[in-house]
Design an enzyme around this catalytic site. Structure first.
Site, mmCIF file in Angstrom:
data_model
loop_
_atom_site.group_PDB
_atom_site.id
_atom_site.type_symbol
_atom_site.label_atom_id
_atom_site.label_comp_id
_atom_site.label_asym_id
_atom_site.label_seq_id
_atom_site.Cartn_x
_atom_site.Cartn_y
_atom_site.Cartn_z
ATOM 1 C CE LYS A 177 -1.853 2.848 2.724
ATOM 2 N NZ LYS A 177 -1.690 4.041 1.852
ATOM 3 C CD GLU A 252 13.094 -0.009 7.207
ATOM 4 O OE1 GLU A 252 12.839 0.656 6.193
ATOM 5 O OE2 GLU A 252 13.870 -0.974 7.207
ATOM 6 C CB CYS A 286 13.608 8.639 7.454
ATOM 7 S SG CYS A 286 14.501 7.519 6.375
ATOM 8 C CD GLU A 382 10.759 12.629 10.826
ATOM 9 O OE1 GLU A 382 9.603 12.236 11.109
ATOM 10 O OE2 GLU A 382 11.555 11.964 10.149
HETATM 11 P P1 NAD Z 1 2.752 8.320 7.535
HETATM 12 O O1 NAD Z 1 3.000 7.567 8.786
HETATM 13 O O2 NAD Z 1 1.774 9.418 7.546
HETATM 14 O O3 NAD Z 1 2.271 7.330 6.377
HETATM 15 C C1 NAD Z 1 3.042 6.213 5.965
HETATM 16 C C2 NAD Z 1 2.122 5.199 5.347
HETATM 17 O O4 NAD Z 1 1.258 4.682 6.354
HETATM 18 C C3 NAD Z 1 1.202 5.739 4.249
HETATM 19 O O5 NAD Z 1 1.099 4.763 3.232
HETATM 20 C C4 NAD Z 1 -0.122 5.910 4.971
HETATM 21 O O6 NAD Z 1 -1.242 5.836 4.124
HETATM 22 C C5 NAD Z 1 -0.085 4.728 5.916
HETATM 23 N N1 NAD Z 1 -0.939 4.830 7.102
HETATM 24 C C6 NAD Z 1 -1.364 5.954 7.738
HETATM 25 N N2 NAD Z 1 -2.145 5.631 8.798
HETATM 26 C C7 NAD Z 1 -2.186 4.276 8.838
HETATM 27 C C8 NAD Z 1 -2.822 3.341 9.715
HETATM 28 N N3 NAD Z 1 -3.556 3.716 10.764
HETATM 29 N N4 NAD Z 1 -2.658 2.023 9.460
HETATM 30 C C9 NAD Z 1 -1.897 1.607 8.430
HETATM 31 N N5 NAD Z 1 -1.292 2.443 7.558
HETATM 32 C C10 NAD Z 1 -1.423 3.766 7.777
HETATM 33 O O7 NAD Z 1 4.181 8.813 7.039
HETATM 34 P P2 NAD Z 1 4.508 9.702 5.758
HETATM 35 O O8 NAD Z 1 4.134 11.112 6.055
HETATM 36 O O9 NAD Z 1 3.972 9.051 4.537
HETATM 37 O O10 NAD Z 1 6.087 9.559 5.691
HETATM 38 C C11 NAD Z 1 6.964 10.380 6.387
HETATM 39 C C12 NAD Z 1 7.506 9.650 7.592
HETATM 40 O O11 NAD Z 1 8.136 8.436 7.199
HETATM 41 C C13 NAD Z 1 8.575 10.456 8.304
HETATM 42 O O12 NAD Z 1 8.399 10.368 9.692
HETATM 43 C C14 NAD Z 1 9.861 9.750 7.892
HETATM 44 O O13 NAD Z 1 10.925 9.910 8.778
HETATM 45 C C15 NAD Z 1 9.410 8.332 7.813
HETATM 46 N N6 NAD Z 1 10.317 7.543 6.979
HETATM 47 C C16 NAD Z 1 11.126 6.634 7.594
HETATM 48 C C17 NAD Z 1 12.041 5.890 6.842
HETATM 49 C C18 NAD Z 1 12.965 4.889 7.489
HETATM 50 O O14 NAD Z 1 13.573 4.108 6.767
HETATM 51 N N7 NAD Z 1 13.088 4.859 8.806
HETATM 52 C C19 NAD Z 1 12.111 6.082 5.454
HETATM 53 C C20 NAD Z 1 11.274 7.015 4.873
HETATM 54 C C21 NAD Z 1 10.373 7.744 5.646
#
Ligand code: NAD
Length: 480
Positions: A177, A252, A286, A382
Site C-alpha cells: 500500500k 522504519e 528520514c 522531526e
Molecule cells: P505516515 O506515517 O503518515 O504514512 C506512511 C504510510 O502509512 C502511508 O502509506 C499511509 O497511508 C499509511 N498509514 C497511515 N495511517 C495508517 C494506519 N492507521 N494504518 C496503516 N497504515 C497507515 O508517514 P509519511 O508522512 O507518509 O512519511 C513520512 C515519515 O516516514 C517520516 O516520519 C519519515 O521519517 C518516515 N520515513 C522513515 C524511513 C525509514 O527508513 N526509517 C524512510 C522514509 C520515511
C-alpha cells in the site's frame, strides 16, 4: 482539461477499480494542480487483496518454486523496471516534485533492491549444527506467508521496492500500500510485475489512505508479516494493530539525525555532505542530518560556508536539469514545515538563510537556523523538510551527549580526520547507522533500522531473511 491519468489497484495481476468505484485526486505539487486519480481502497478492497495473496501463497507456485526460478522472475521484473526508468522517474517527479535526475537515481536503487534480494535468497545457505548426541540439526528458511507492506511518499518507488523485493524473493506473497500522496510509480511497478509474469497475487497493489485501506491490511489475521515505513506516530498504530493477530512487525520510522563536525574535519567534504544530508529531496528524508553540531573553533567559518552552499542550490521545476531543489511534496506538508519555520523565529531562533517562499508555491527554501533552545519544538521534533538546526559544542563528550539527547536514533554522521575519534564516537552514538565522512551510502547486506522512536527491527541482507521467513530447525538422528 486534459484527461487525467488513473492508477487502480493491482489484484491478481489485473488493474481494477475499487469495489465501490471510488477514486481520489492525485496532486502535482510543483504545478499545484490535480494530474491524476487513484482508486480509493476500502476495507473490502483490502480484504480482496489479502484473499488474492493468501490464495497465491497457499495454493500457488510461488512459495514452492525453486530459488533459481524465483530469482530469474525477479530479475525479469528488474529488467523491465530498468527499461522503463524514465517513466518510473517521471511519475515520482510529477507526483512529489523530486528533481528528475534524483528520481532516476532512485529507480536505479530500486532495481538494485530487486536484483540484490533475488540473488541473496538464491545463494543463501542454511546452517548445520553437529551434535555430540548422535544427531545433527540444520536450519531452513521457509517463506512466512502473506506480507503487508506500507510505504511513505518521500521515496515512493524506492521505499516500496525495499520491502517488496525481500518479501517476494523469500517466497512470500505481498500486498503493497503506497502513500495516498504518491500512488503512481508503485502502481506502474505492479503493472510491470504482471508483465514480468509474476504469478497472480504475488504482488498486489492496494491504493488508498492510511485508514481505512492501510489499517484494514494490518488488522487482517490472514496477514503473516507487516513491514511499515512511515512516521513514528503511525508506527505505533500499526504495531498495535498487528499485535491483535501476533503478526511480527518491522517498523522504519522517523528520525532527527545528528551531524557532528569536528575541528579537524575536511571542511570541503563536511560542507558538501551537510548540504546533501538536509537539502537533498528537499529534506524529506528520514535519515536527514537535521541537527548539525559544529565544534567551537570552526563554528563561524563552517556556518558561513554551509549557508553559502545552501544559497547556491538551484530551486525550480523538477524537470529542469539544473534543478537541485524543488517544492515540498504536498500542500499539507508545506503547511507543516512552514509552521516549524515560523515557530523557530518566534522562539528566538536566528534564520541564517532560507524561509518560506512567498510566491504562492509550496517551496520552503533551504533553511538554516541557530540559537534555538534545546527543548524548542523545531529543535527536538522531526520536521521532515529542508530545515537544519545548528548548535555548537566544545568537547567530544559534549558532542556525543548532544547527539544522543533525542527520542530518535535512526542515523548519525560525523566528520573528523582523527581515526581513533571516528571509531570512538561512532561506537558511542545511539543510532542504527553511523556515517563517517560521508552520508546515504548503503550496502544492502548491512542492518538498517532505528533505535527508540525510529523503529523496531532491522532489515537488509540476513536481517531481512530473518524477518521474511520462518526459520526452522530440522533435527536428524544418525544411526551408528
Ligand atoms: P505516515 O506515517 O503518515 O504514512 C506512511 C504510510 O502509512 C502511508 O502509506 C499511509 O497511508 C499509511 N498509514 C497511515 N495511517 C495508517 C494506519 N492507521 N494504518 C496503516 N497504515 C497507515 O508517514 P509519511 O508522512 O507518509 O512519511 C513520512 C515519515 O516516514 C517520516 O516520519 C519519515 O521519517 C518516515 N520515513 C522513515 C524511513 C525509514 O527508513 N526509517 C524512510 C522514509 C520515511
Amino acid at each position: 482539461m486534459s484527461e487525467l491519468e488513473f492508477f487502480g489497484h493491482i489484484v491478481d495481476g489485473v488493474e481494477v477499480e475499487s469495489l465501490d468505484g471510488t477514486r481520489f485526486d492525485v496532486w502535482n505539487p510543483w504545478k499545484r494542480e490535480v494530474w491524476a486519480q487513484a482508486a480509493e481502497g476500502s476495507a473490502a478492497d483490502a480484504a480482496r487483496a489479502v484473499e488474492s495473496s493468501r490464495r497465491a501463497f497457499d495454493e500457488g507456485d510461488w512459495p514452492r518454486l525453486g530459488r533459481v526460478e524465483r530469482a530469474k522472475a525477479i530479475h525479469k521484473l528488474a529488467d523491465l523496471m530498468e527499461a522503463r526508468t524514465d517513466d518510473l522517474a517521471r511519475l515520482d517527479s510529477t507526483n512529489m516534485a523530486k528533481p528528475f535526475e534524483q528520481a532516476k537515481h532512485d529507480v536505479a536503487r530500486s532495481v538494485w533492491n530487486f536484483r540484490f534480494f533475488a540473488d541473496h535468497q538464491r545463494d543463501h545457505c542454511g546452517e548445520v549444527y553437529p551434535m555430540d548426541s548422535g544427531h545433527h540439526t540444520y536450519s531452513e528458511f521457509g517463506p512466512a506467508g502473506v506480507v503487508a507492506a506500507i510505504s511513505p511518499w518521500n521515496f515512493p518507488l524506492m521505499m516500496a521496492s525495499w520491502k517488496i523485493a525481500p518479501a517476494i524473493a523469500w517466497g512470500n506473497t505481498c500486498i503493497i500500500k503506497p502513500s495516498e500522496d504518491t500512488p503512481a510509480s508503485v502502481t506502474l511497478l505492479g503493472r510491470l510485475g504482471a508483465e514480468a509474469g509474476l504469478p497472480p497475487g504475488v504482488l498486489n497493489v492496494l491504493n488508498g489512505h492510511g485508514a481505512p485501506a492501510g489499517a484494514a491490511l494490518t488488522a487482517d489475521d490472514r496477514v503473516d508479516r507487516v513491514t511499515f515505513t512511515g512516521s513514528s506516530v503511525t508506527g505505533k498504530y500499526v504495531m498495535a494493530s498487528a499485535a491483535t493477530h501476533l503478526a511480527p512487525v518491522s517498523l522504519e520510522l522517523g528520525g532527527k539525525g545528528a551531524n557532528l563536525v569536528f575541528e579537524d574535519a575536511d571542511l570541503d567534504n563536511a560542507v558538501y555532505w551537510a548540504v546533501e544530508a538536509i537539502f537533498r529531496n528537499a529534506g524529506q528524508i528520514c535519515l536527514a542530518g537535521s541537527r548539525l553540531f559544529v565544534q567551537d573553533s570552526i563554528y563561524d567559518e563552517f556556518l558561513a560556508r554551509f549557508v553559502a552552499a545552501a544559497e547556491a542550490l538551484t530551486i525550480g521545476d523538477p524537470f529542469d536539469p539544473a534543478t537541485r531543489f524543488s517544492s515540498l511534496a504536498s500542500r499539507r506538508h508545506f503547511d507543516k514545515v512552514s509552521s516549524y519555520v515560523t515557530q523557530a523565529a518566534e522562539l528566538g531562533g536566528r534564520i541564517r538563510t532560507g524561509g518560506v517562499a512567498t510566491d504562492g508555491s509550496w517551496v520552503v527554501r533551504p533553511t538554516i537556523i541557530d540559537g534555538l533552545a534545546l527543548d524548542a519544538a523545531p529543535y527536538c521534533e522531526e520536521i521532515f523538510g529542508p530545515v537544519c538546526v545548528v548548535n555548537r559544542f566544545s568537547t567530544e563528550e559534549e558532542a556525543v551527549h548532544l547527539a544522543n539527547d533525542t527520542r530518535y536514533g535512526l542515523n548519525a554522521m560525523l566528520f573528523t580526520e582523527n581515526l581513533s575519534r571516528a571509531h570512538r564516537v561512532a561506537s558511542n552514538l545511539r543510532a542504527g547507522t553511523v556515517w563517517v565522512n560521508c552520508f546515504f551510502i548503503r550496502d544492502l547486506r548491512t542492518p538498517f533500522g532505528g533505535v527508540g522512536d525510529s523503529g523496531v527491527g532491522r532489515e537488509g541482507g540476513n536481517f531481512s531473511r530473518e524477518f521474511f521467513t520462518e526459520p526452522k530447525a530440522v533435527v536428524m538422528q544418525i544411526r551408528r
